[in-house]
Design a protein around this motif. Structure first.
Motif, PDB file in Angstrom:
ATOM      1  N   GLU A  59     -20.519  -5.459 -11.983  1.00 58.54           N
ATOM      2  CA  GLU A  59     -21.422  -6.862 -11.739  1.00 58.54           C
ATOM      3  C   GLU A  59     -20.432  -7.326 -10.533  1.00 58.54           C
ATOM      4  OE1 GLU A  59     -21.691 -10.287 -14.111  1.00 58.54           O
ATOM      5  OE2 GLU A  59     -23.806  -9.636 -13.996  1.00 58.54           O
ATOM      6  N   ASP A  60     -19.222  -7.644 -10.615  1.00 58.52           N
ATOM      7  CA  ASP A  60     -18.507  -8.061  -9.588  1.00 58.52           C
ATOM      8  C   ASP A  60     -18.390  -7.247  -8.132  1.00 58.52           C
ATOM      9  OD1 ASP A  60     -16.858  -6.393 -10.896  1.00 58.52           O
ATOM     10  OD2 ASP A  60     -15.186  -7.756 -11.333  1.00 58.52           O
ATOM     11  N   TYR A  61     -18.648  -6.064  -8.199  1.00 61.20           N
ATOM     12  CA  TYR A  61     -18.542  -5.396  -7.144  1.00 61.20           C
ATOM     13  C   TYR A  61     -20.194  -5.186  -6.593  1.00 61.20           C
ATOM     14  CZ  TYR A  61     -13.609  -4.232  -7.499  1.00 61.20           C
ATOM     15  OH  TYR A  61     -12.303  -3.974  -7.635  1.00 61.20           O
ATOM     16  N   LEU A  62     -21.041  -5.446  -7.326  1.00 60.27           N
ATOM     17  CA  LEU A  62     -22.617  -4.864  -7.235  1.00 60.27           C
ATOM     18  C   LEU A  62     -22.912  -5.901  -5.880  1.00 60.27           C
ATOM     19  CD1 LEU A  62     -25.209  -3.527  -7.803  1.00 60.27           C
ATOM     20  CD2 LEU A  62     -25.635  -5.017  -9.570  1.00 60.27           C
ATOM     21  N   ARG A  63     -22.377  -7.114  -6.008  1.00 58.84           N
ATOM     22  CA  ARG A  63     -22.490  -8.089  -5.053  1.00 58.84           C
ATOM     23  C   ARG A  63     -22.408  -7.484  -3.549  1.00 58.84           C
ATOM     24  NH1 ARG A  63     -20.436 -12.142  -7.532  1.00 58.84           N
ATOM     25  NH2 ARG A  63     -22.349 -12.929  -8.487  1.00 58.84           N
ATOM     26  N   GLY A  64     -21.204  -6.848  -3.776  1.00 58.61           N
ATOM     27  CA  GLY A  64     -20.709  -6.300  -2.357  1.00 58.61           C
ATOM     28  C   GLY A  64     -21.635  -4.895  -1.981  1.00 58.61           C
ATOM     29  N   VAL A  65     -22.056  -4.247  -3.025  1.00 52.05           N
ATOM     30  CA  VAL A  65     -22.932  -2.970  -2.848  1.00 52.05           C
ATOM     31  C   VAL A  65     -24.151  -3.373  -2.100  1.00 52.05           C
ATOM     32  CG1 VAL A  65     -23.841  -1.196  -3.991  1.00 52.05           C
ATOM     33  CG2 VAL A  65     -21.641  -1.667  -4.689  1.00 52.05           C
ATOM     34  N   LEU A  66     -24.662  -4.401  -2.718  1.00 48.89           N
ATOM     35  CA  LEU A  66     -26.187  -4.759  -2.382  1.00 48.89           C
ATOM     36  C   LEU A  66     -25.894  -5.396  -0.862  1.00 48.89           C
ATOM     37  CD1 LEU A  66     -27.204  -6.553  -5.571  1.00 48.89           C
ATOM     38  CD2 LEU A  66     -28.066  -4.539  -4.655  1.00 48.89           C
ATOM     39  N   THR A  67     -24.877  -5.849  -0.447  1.00 48.26           N
ATOM     40  CA  THR A  67     -24.641  -6.539   0.792  1.00 48.26           C
ATOM     41  C   THR A  67     -24.453  -5.603   1.670  1.00 48.26           C
ATOM     42  OG1 THR A  67     -23.477  -8.462  -0.252  1.00 48.26           O
ATOM     43  CG2 THR A  67     -23.367  -8.465   2.257  1.00 48.26           C
ATOM     44  N   ILE A  68     -23.644  -4.233   1.268  1.00 46.87           N
ATOM     45  CA  ILE A  68     -23.625  -3.291   2.263  1.00 46.87           C
ATOM     46  C   ILE A  68     -24.924  -2.642   2.374  1.00 46.87           C
ATOM     47  CG2 ILE A  68     -22.497  -0.936   2.226  1.00 46.87           C
ATOM     48  CD1 ILE A  68     -20.153  -2.268   0.578  1.00 46.87           C
ATOM     49  N   ASP A 125     -16.380  -2.211  -0.928  1.00 49.92           N
ATOM     50  CA  ASP A 125     -17.195  -2.752  -2.065  1.00 49.92           C
ATOM     51  C   ASP A 125     -16.646  -4.061  -2.192  1.00 49.92           C
ATOM     52  OD1 ASP A 125     -17.568  -0.055  -1.871  1.00 49.92           O
ATOM     53  OD2 ASP A 125     -17.365   0.580  -4.032  1.00 49.92           O
ATOM     54  N   LYS A 126     -15.355  -4.067  -2.692  1.00 48.96           N
ATOM     55  CA  LYS A 126     -14.703  -5.461  -3.177  1.00 48.96           C
ATOM     56  C   LYS A 126     -14.519  -6.489  -1.794  1.00 48.96           C
ATOM     57  CE  LYS A 126      -9.972  -6.822  -3.629  1.00 48.96           C
ATOM     58  NZ  LYS A 126      -8.445  -6.567  -3.887  1.00 48.96           N
ATOM     59  N   HIS A 127     -14.432  -6.283  -0.791  1.00 54.62           N
ATOM     60  CA  HIS A 127     -14.392  -7.277   0.393  1.00 54.62           C
ATOM     61  C   HIS A 127     -15.526  -7.548   0.714  1.00 54.62           C
ATOM     62  CE1 HIS A 127      -9.886  -7.152   0.391  1.00 54.62           C
ATOM     63  NE2 HIS A 127      -9.934  -5.840   0.332  1.00 54.62           N
ATOM     64  N   TYR A 128     -16.719  -6.964   0.776  1.00 50.95           N
ATOM     65  CA  TYR A 128     -17.975  -7.266   0.815  1.00 50.95           C
ATOM     66  C   TYR A 128     -18.293  -8.480  -0.112  1.00 50.95           C
ATOM     67  CZ  TYR A 128     -19.278  -5.168   5.177  1.00 50.95           C
ATOM     68  OH  TYR A 128     -19.402  -4.601   6.517  1.00 50.95           O
ATOM     69  N   SER A 129     -18.324  -8.044  -1.522  1.00 49.97           N
ATOM     70  CA  SER A 129     -18.364  -8.821  -2.529  1.00 49.97           C
ATOM     71  C   SER A 129     -17.317 -10.322  -2.393  1.00 49.97           C
ATOM     72  CB  SER A 129     -17.932  -8.383  -3.978  1.00 49.97           C
ATOM     73  OG  SER A 129     -18.526  -7.156  -4.325  1.00 49.97           O
ATOM     74  N   LEU A 130     -16.319 -10.180  -1.860  1.00 53.42           N
ATOM     75  CA  LEU A 130     -15.601 -11.581  -1.593  1.00 53.42           C
ATOM     76  C   LEU A 130     -16.160 -12.227  -0.427  1.00 53.42           C
ATOM     77  CD1 LEU A 130     -12.231 -10.035  -2.537  1.00 53.42           C
ATOM     78  CD2 LEU A 130     -13.402 -11.886  -3.952  1.00 53.42           C
ATOM     79  N   GLY A 131     -17.052 -11.864   0.414  1.00 50.70           N
ATOM     80  CA  GLY A 131     -17.522 -12.467   1.517  1.00 50.70           C
ATOM     81  C   GLY A 131     -16.526 -12.201   2.794  1.00 50.70           C
ATOM     82  N   ARG A 132     -15.887 -10.908   2.649  1.00 55.06           N
ATOM     83  CA  ARG A 132     -15.388 -10.601   3.967  1.00 55.06           C
ATOM     84  C   ARG A 132     -15.877  -9.689   4.547  1.00 55.06           C
ATOM     85  NH1 ARG A 132      -9.719 -10.083   0.257  1.00 55.06           N
ATOM     86  NH2 ARG A 132      -9.609 -12.349  -0.249  1.00 55.06           N
ATOM     87  N   SER A 133     -17.244  -9.521   4.735  1.00 53.74           N
ATOM     88  CA  SER A 133     -17.782  -8.778   5.614  1.00 53.74           C
ATOM     89  C   SER A 133     -17.482  -8.908   7.183  1.00 53.74           C
ATOM     90  CB  SER A 133     -19.318  -8.651   5.575  1.00 53.74           C
ATOM     91  OG  SER A 133     -19.795  -9.955   5.807  1.00 53.74           O
TER      92      SER A 133
END
Ligand code: A3P
Length: 352
Positions: A59-68, A125-133
């Motif tokens: 779940e914590d990486y899904l946020r990044g996956v969706l942003t990607i 995946d991780k860095h997009y989840s953390l708002g680092r896009s």
């Protein structure tokens, strides 16, 4: 560290981009929370995972996956390192980074000696989840990016682009052993961690991070057959057997083949040596350093456990091994593939 020789074809360690572009960090994207909450949920090693488009994504990486999926803008010269977790990502990252920076730094001054390979090559995946896009967007070309996202979930901006990808896969029996040990390290001290047999059972049901593993492998395998010039499909076991051969293949694929002079000077051997399991494992940064996965701290030492083929024999009965082999073989067959380069293995030496 020595002043690097100018070499515009070499990536910079992601850690440098992170340090210099700190101001670009945004808060973690929240707009997907409602959608994510609607997806099937289960837990694994206390980590919540959601079923999204046929795969179980933490779940914590899904946020990044969706942003990607929504926002990732590729560049034609991006290079992706892709894998199912615990299939040899760390090694592949090191090999690619060392290959591409071999003219920029003397071997005894390469950033890999002071940074863990995951600090050199960004895990999107991780860095997009953390708002680092925006930090990933600010990385100068050529970018080397890593992901565990299954092929069918990648956005068109990647699959429809000219980017090249290198996929590494590994015998799933050794993957589950490696995953289980990794979770034991990351969640050390947490009560009620699953036993190996419990984790094995879930893995066989396809219930694992970015799983089912067989679909992850099959999707990339099919794409590598369709577009071999774009996707290099490697097996960890083959690489361990013949590292020099594969280091040569990697360099050629990414467009920086070894010259005759380099071959004579033993440059490939130096790259392989710099990235060898023992060399990396013994470095101070990898012995004592640590990084984060989203919900916890991970000692870098956890990425360097045994680095061998067949440790599954120390964890599985022959029945367990045959069961998992059978599931994978069946799925590969259904997908129209024979067991890809999977040598028929003896279960001699198993727990029983
Ligand atoms: P084991 O747990 O079986 O030892 P990933 O990098 O995808 O997380 O995979 C981790 C696995 O790769 C671990 O397997 C780890 O020991 C192994 N590994 C890490 N660095 C390696 C290297 N330089 N050479 C070979 N294997 C390596």
């Amino acid at each position: 560290m020595a002043t690097p020789n100018s070499n515009d074809d070499a990536p910079i360690p992601f850690e440098f981009a992170l340090e210099t572009n700190n101001s670009l960090i945004q808060s973690a994207p929240e707009k997907y929370d409602h959608f994510m909450a609607s997806l099937p949920l289960t837990t694994l090693d206390h980590r919540r995972i959601r079923l999204y488009q046929g795969f179980w994504i933490p779940e914590d990486y899904l946020r990044g996956v969706l942003t990607i999926q929504d926002h990732f803008a590729s560049r034609p010269n991006d290079l992706f390192i892709v894998s199912y977790p615990k299939s040899g990502t760390t090694w592949l990252k090191a090999l690619i980074f060392a290959t591409m920076t071999r003219k920029k730094y003397p071997f005894d001054q390469n950033p890999l000696l002071v940074y863990n390979p995951h600090q050199c090559i960004v895990y999107i995946d991780k860095h997009y989840s953390l708002g680092r896009s925006r930090i990933v967007e600010a990385i100068p070309s050529p970018r080397v990016l890593s992901t565990h996202i299954p092929y069918s979930i990648l956005p068109d901006s990647i699959t429809g682009s000219d980017c090249r990808m290198i996929y590494v896969w590994r015998d799933p029996k050794d993957v589950i052993v490696s995953l289980w040990h990794f979770a034991q390290k990351v969640y050390e001290g947490t009560p009620n961690l699953p036993s190996f047999s419990e984790s094995f059972e879930l893995f066989c049901e396809g219930n694992s991070y970015f799983g089912p593993i067989w679909n992850h492998i099959i999707e990339y395998w099919k794409e590598s057959k369709r577009k071999p010039e774009k996707m290099l499909f490697l097996k960890y076991e083959d690489m361990l057997e013949e590292p020099i051969k594969y280091a040569r293949i990697l360099a050629k694929f990414i467009g920086c083949p070894y010259s005759e002079a380099e071959e004579k000077q033993g440059v490939i051997e130096q790259v392989v040596d710099l990235c060898s399991f023992q060399k990396l494992k013994d470095l101070e940064v990898n012995k004592r350093g640590s990084g984060t996965i989203l919900d916890g701290h991970v000692p870098y030492a956890a990425f360097f456990r045994k680095g061998m083929v067949g440790d599954w024999r120390n964890h599985m009965t022959s029945e367990m091994a045959q069961r998992l082999d059978g599931i994978v073989a069946e799925k590969f067959k259904e997908a129209g593939l024979e067991m890809i380069n999977m040598k028929s293995e003896t279960t001699l030496g198993c727990l029983d």
